[in-house]
Design a protein around this motif. Sequence first.
Motif, PDB file in Angstrom:
ATOM      1  N   ASP A 186      -9.375 -56.672   4.224  1.00  0.00           N
ATOM      2  CA  ASP A 186      -8.811 -57.881   4.840  1.00  0.00           C
ATOM      3  C   ASP A 186      -8.813 -58.986   3.794  1.00  0.00           C
ATOM      4  N   LEU A 187      -7.631 -59.525   3.483  1.00  0.00           N
ATOM      5  CA  LEU A 187      -7.493 -60.587   2.482  1.00  0.00           C
ATOM      6  C   LEU A 187      -6.883 -61.833   3.104  1.00  0.00           C
ATOM      7  N   THR A 230     -13.635 -62.667   8.383  1.00  0.00           N
ATOM      8  CA  THR A 230     -12.989 -61.608   7.592  1.00  0.00           C
ATOM      9  C   THR A 230     -13.784 -60.311   7.648  1.00  0.00           C
ATOM     10  N   GLY A 318     -12.055 -62.664   1.647  1.00  0.00           N
ATOM     11  CA  GLY A 318     -11.698 -61.346   2.161  1.00  0.00           C
ATOM     12  C   GLY A 318     -12.910 -60.457   2.285  1.00  0.00           C
TER      13      GLY A 318
END
Length: 324
Positions: A186-187, A230, A318
């Motif tokens: 996840d960024l 995140t 992230g």
Amino acid sequence: MTIRAVVRGVGHYLPKRVVENAEFEETLDTSDEWIRSRSGIERRHFAAEGETTSQLATIAARHALQNAGLDISDIDAIVVATSTPDLTFPSVATMVQNELNMEQGFAYDVQAVCAGFVYALTNANALIVSGQAKRVIVIGAETFSRIMDWTDRSTCVLFGDGAGALVLEAQECAGTSDDRGILACDLNSDGRYRQMLYVDGGVSTTGTSGKLRMQGNPLFRQAVEKLTSTAHKALEKAGVAETDVDWIVPHQANIRIIQGTARKMGLPMDKVIVTVQDHGNTSAASIPLALSVGHENGQIKQGDLLVTEAIGGGLAWGAVALRW
């Protein structure tokens, strides 16, 4: 069958010079107690004069290759996360490629400051999943001591130098959350917050490397919220819950941020790999350093579920969920 990027080897390198908090008392209005209480940092490593980011990265890569039982001829690509390159160009990664006598494949840098290693892992994962590469060395390496303002006690006591590396390898897996390897990434980024952490120099502005500037309190408030979010997203994408996590391996910026994130995730500190006391904030190097130290100490074992999360200048943040 599903192709996963599986950790085959890990390694790290720290410069020989160790700087204890007390050393700053000689030149700054600060103390060991002040630094410890606000950051959890007790010491850090500084690169020697003439010791460069690419040199740190190369040694860490060699250790990771040795741990993996592989030769440089087995590697298809090198991805280096750094914000303190030797030169404006060429990339640190190509310098490492040369030092390792790697004549095949390709190498490039990723720049997302303290979130750099998470971004680099995500890049390497994409290379492997897409079939572009079978084995990739992913390195986080920094010499942040080169961009410190030694009169600013709020920043110069926080950072250190070092490098860590992983060797990722394509392996066929069942395609479930029980697989080894990177399960989800996840960024995120938001340029509206760029003034919270930046360097006041650059090629197209001042023509100098500049010095690091940070708004500590506003950044702290952003960090805990964004890191928790995140990490949750990465775990959700992976199809696992916070309660399944064996280890949080966070960016080692500040013990209070690390504690706050773990608390919001509902996980105890004995499930967190913490190295900030010995390394300080090594930016993109902090997560691979913590992974290597955690593995070396026997904490991280094959089959463990890990989540790594980081936030840095940009702001960029992230997380990566992976099974060791």
